[in-house]
Design an enzyme around this catalytic site. Sequence first.
Site, PDB file in Angstrom:
ATOM      1  N   ASN A   1      -0.365  -5.275   3.520  1.00 17.95           N
ATOM      2  CA  ASN A   1       0.870  -4.478   3.513  1.00 17.95           C
ATOM      3  C   ASN A   1       1.753  -4.944   4.669  1.00 17.95           C
ATOM      4  O   ASN A   1       1.244  -5.318   5.736  1.00 17.95           O
ATOM      5  CB  ASN A   1       0.532  -2.989   3.690  1.00 17.95           C
ATOM      6  CG  ASN A   1       1.725  -2.105   3.394  1.00 17.95           C
ATOM      7  OD1 ASN A   1       2.120  -1.956   2.248  1.00 17.95           O
ATOM      8  ND2 ASN A   1       2.327  -1.526   4.436  1.00 17.95           N
TER       9      ASN A   1
ATOM     10  N   GLU B   1      10.704   8.261 -22.070  1.00 23.48           N
ATOM     11  CA  GLU B   1      10.253   9.340 -21.165  1.00 23.48           C
ATOM     12  C   GLU B   1      11.455  10.214 -20.756  1.00 23.48           C
ATOM     13  O   GLU B   1      11.365  11.449 -20.751  1.00 23.48           O
ATOM     14  CB  GLU B   1       9.602   8.690 -19.950  1.00 23.48           C
ATOM     15  CG  GLU B   1       9.137   9.626 -18.864  1.00 23.48           C
ATOM     16  CD  GLU B   1       8.617   8.828 -17.648  1.00 23.48           C
ATOM     17  OE1 GLU B   1       7.807   7.891 -17.821  1.00 23.48           O
ATOM     18  OE2 GLU B   1       9.056   9.135 -16.527  1.00 23.48           O
TER      19      GLU B   1
ATOM     20  N   LEU C   1       0.825  -1.210   0.000  1.00 22.77           N
ATOM     21  CA  LEU C   1       0.000   0.000   0.000  1.00 22.77           C
ATOM     22  C   LEU C   1       0.859   1.261   0.000  1.00 22.77           C
ATOM     23  O   LEU C   1       0.679   2.159   0.809  1.00 22.77           O
ATOM     24  CB  LEU C   1      -0.960  -0.020   1.190  1.00 22.77           C
ATOM     25  CG  LEU C   1      -2.077  -1.072   1.092  1.00 22.77           C
ATOM     26  CD1 LEU C   1      -2.884  -1.134   2.384  1.00 22.77           C
ATOM     27  CD2 LEU C   1      -3.004  -0.785  -0.099  1.00 22.77           C
TER      28      LEU C   1
ATOM     29  N   LYS D   1       7.957  -1.643 -20.593  1.00 24.22           N
ATOM     30  CA  LYS D   1       7.860  -0.551 -19.610  1.00 24.22           C
ATOM     31  C   LYS D   1       9.221   0.134 -19.454  1.00 24.22           C
ATOM     32  O   LYS D   1       9.312   1.366 -19.313  1.00 24.22           O
ATOM     33  CB  LYS D   1       7.364  -1.105 -18.256  1.00 24.22           C
ATOM     34  CG  LYS D   1       7.389  -0.094 -17.099  1.00 24.22           C
ATOM     35  CD  LYS D   1       6.464   1.088 -17.369  1.00 24.22           C
ATOM     36  CE  LYS D   1       6.169   2.049 -16.270  1.00 24.22           C
ATOM     37  NZ  LYS D   1       7.110   2.622 -15.401  1.00 24.22           N
TER      38      LYS D   1
ATOM     39  N   SER E   1       2.273   2.349 -15.931  1.00 24.08           N
ATOM     40  CA  SER E   1       2.774   3.722 -16.042  1.00 24.08           C
ATOM     41  C   SER E   1       1.663   4.732 -15.810  1.00 24.08           C
ATOM     42  O   SER E   1       0.509   4.481 -16.117  1.00 24.08           O
ATOM     43  CB  SER E   1       3.372   3.960 -17.422  1.00 24.08           C
ATOM     44  OG  SER E   1       3.718   5.323 -17.534  1.00 24.08           O
ATOM     45  N   GLY E   2       2.050   5.872 -15.261  1.00 25.41           N
ATOM     46  CA  GLY E   2       1.075   6.940 -15.072  1.00 25.41           C
ATOM     47  C   GLY E   2       1.178   7.586 -13.704  1.00 25.41           C
ATOM     48  O   GLY E   2       0.423   8.497 -13.386  1.00 25.41           O
TER      49      GLY E   2
ATOM     50  N   VAL F   1       2.412   4.442  -2.583  1.00 27.30           N
ATOM     51  CA  VAL F   1       1.709   5.414  -3.426  1.00 27.30           C
ATOM     52  C   VAL F   1       0.933   4.712  -4.546  1.00 27.30           C
ATOM     53  O   VAL F   1      -0.257   4.960  -4.769  1.00 27.30           O
ATOM     54  CB  VAL F   1       2.744   6.384  -4.071  1.00 27.30           C
ATOM     55  CG1 VAL F   1       2.056   7.399  -4.949  1.00 27.30           C
ATOM     56  CG2 VAL F   1       3.573   7.069  -3.006  1.00 27.30           C
ATOM     57  N   MET F   2       1.614   3.807  -5.245  1.00 30.27           N
ATOM     58  CA  MET F   2       0.996   3.161  -6.408  1.00 30.27           C
ATOM     59  C   MET F   2      -0.056   2.136  -5.988  1.00 30.27           C
ATOM     60  O   MET F   2      -1.150   2.098  -6.541  1.00 30.27           O
ATOM     61  CB  MET F   2       2.076   2.487  -7.270  1.00 30.27           C
ATOM     62  CG  MET F   2       3.018   3.437  -7.946  1.00 30.27           C
ATOM     63  SD  MET F   2       2.214   4.513  -9.149  1.00 30.27           S
ATOM     64  CE  MET F   2       1.990   3.409 -10.532  1.00 30.27           C
TER      65      MET F   2
ATOM     66  N   HIS G   1       9.681   2.315 -22.366  1.00 35.64           N
ATOM     67  CA  HIS G   1       8.785   3.467 -22.162  1.00 35.64           C
ATOM     68  C   HIS G   1       9.492   4.514 -21.303  1.00 35.64           C
ATOM     69  O   HIS G   1       9.489   5.707 -21.603  1.00 35.64           O
ATOM     70  CB  HIS G   1       7.489   2.997 -21.489  1.00 35.64           C
ATOM     71  CG  HIS G   1       6.657   4.104 -20.899  1.00 35.64           C
ATOM     72  ND1 HIS G   1       6.985   4.722 -19.707  1.00 35.64           N
ATOM     73  CD2 HIS G   1       5.542   4.726 -21.347  1.00 35.64           C
ATOM     74  CE1 HIS G   1       6.094   5.670 -19.453  1.00 35.64           C
ATOM     75  NE2 HIS G   1       5.202   5.686 -20.436  1.00 35.64           N
ATOM     76  N   ASN G   2      10.105   4.049 -20.222  1.00 36.32           N
ATOM     77  CA  ASN G   2      10.766   4.995 -19.317  1.00 36.32           C
ATOM     78  C   ASN G   2      11.992   5.628 -19.965  1.00 36.32           C
ATOM     79  O   ASN G   2      12.287   6.797 -19.715  1.00 36.32           O
ATOM     80  CB  ASN G   2      11.135   4.298 -18.007  1.00 36.32           C
ATOM     81  CG  ASN G   2       9.906   4.076 -17.132  1.00 36.32           C
ATOM     82  OD1 ASN G   2       8.791   4.022 -17.620  1.00 36.32           O
ATOM     83  ND2 ASN G   2      10.107   3.948 -15.833  1.00 36.32           N
TER      84      ASN G   2
END
Length: 474
Positions: free
Chosen positions: A33, A191, A11, A184, A130-131, A13-14, A187-188
């Site tokens: 968690n 980015e 648990l 991914k 992602s996001g 941020v994501m 992708h980064n």
Amino acid sequence: MQEADIGLIGLGVMGENLALNIADNGYTVAVYNRTAGKVDAFLDNAGPLRGNVMGSGELAAFVGMLKRPRSVIIMVQAGDPVDAVIAQLRPLLAEGDVIIDAGNANYHDTVRRFSELDGTGIGFLGIGVSGGEEGARHGPSIMVGGSEAQWKNAEAVLTAIAAKFNGESCCAYLGTGGAGHFVKTIHNGIEYADMQMIAEIYGVMRDGLGMTPDACAKVFADWNKGPLDSYLIEITGHVLAAMDEKTGQPLVDVIVDAAGQKGTGRWSAIEALNLGVSATTIEGAVAARSISAIKAERERGEALYGAGMKGKATISLEALEKALLAGKIAAYAQGFAVMAKASEEHGWNLPLDTIAKIWRAGCIIRSRFLDQISKAFEAGSSDNLLTQPSFVSMMTESNGALRAVVATCAVNELPAPCLSSALAYFDAYRQGRGTTNLTQGQRDFFGAHGFRRIGEEGDFHHSWPSLVEGAQQP
Ligand code: NAP
């Protein structure tokens, strides 16, 4: 007792936001968690979604809440924590259950985890998400790797929680094994390049043209209505417009110019190098963050050599906009070329058009441009983006501006590692006769590596003179 459709461990941020997103989409999610207090806090703060969330600070009790076959998302820090969680989870799971690692794993770790779980009856999926926080809560882009059969277990939930572009989910199955985490990673890397090129253009505005942050902000806001329309350009405008409450100055002026990195950008450059694919713009972006981090050393450099020219550049804003577009085309061409090569190497059959499609919304690099990329790859070609007809015309139209901006940076002593490497990549890519004929001659001279001759088959050697140190040179 009600059973949860899916479980989620971690648990942070994501994880917290992903769990709320799952609940928001009508699925029941159970959470666990390591620090049990976070589970209680999460349940207490779930508000109207409380009916769709359950959880426990005890792992076995958490597993007991899940519908069979169980699907468990792990959203903890990448690396050893993921292995630790899998080790605790394994004895509690049964045949047919699936573990889903949704963190930013190095795809080599994902491949290893597949082999460690192989034969246990417990399935594994490695998915790239992602996001950031916002994406996790309201719809991220999700890149799935693993066995297609196991993907079916989690498909409904993951497809529902992903971002939507024109009603299409930005979640897709991309290939076996580490395919999802590899995509991914790239992708980064893209980015990083996107962000660095924006920063270099900001550098030209600030140091070359003497523009204020507010003036820069207005330009980026304006560019967001044109071909550069993207999340990163949009947030750039907001970052530049923000004021610092403490000092009353533009916030960007009080932020230290030393960028952090968590590893995925570096991994993408390493993978490009391992595959032998030129991805210099992505490498340049990683290197730019590294040099940014040695701030004290750069300050000593400035004392030794001077800071470079200020306010002397003469370049139009239109040229800066076009240069950014050309640089972006080169960076994406590199990223997609790395994925095409990896796909060939690993037998992934990566759907490049689908990858571009699921990046159109939810993720950090989302943009109008990605819709054009998805259309370019739609016919199934994996050829370099620079050869795709729609991009040939865009690059033909914009490369002159990139050249002018790079020249301006060079003359005005402004660093532009990504923009200049994008230009060098383009110039090398379109040079039918390059200069490594000389390199091959040198390699044959000192290492008898051989060379090929134009118009002839086979390997050749030349009989080079022997250079003895101290002897007279020819
Ligand atoms: P975070 O806020 O730092 O949370 C870390 C979570 O990992 C916490 O729940 C923590 O539990 C747990 N954890 C750490 N070590 C553990 C261990 N040894 N055993 C069990 N649990 C452990 O992380 P995050 O930002 O949510 O990121 C999670 C993953 O998503 C990472 O792989 C990250 O790279 C990836 N990601 C992050 C973003 C982003 O924007 N933040 C975007 C995309 C992907 P405790 O509460 O007990 O410490």
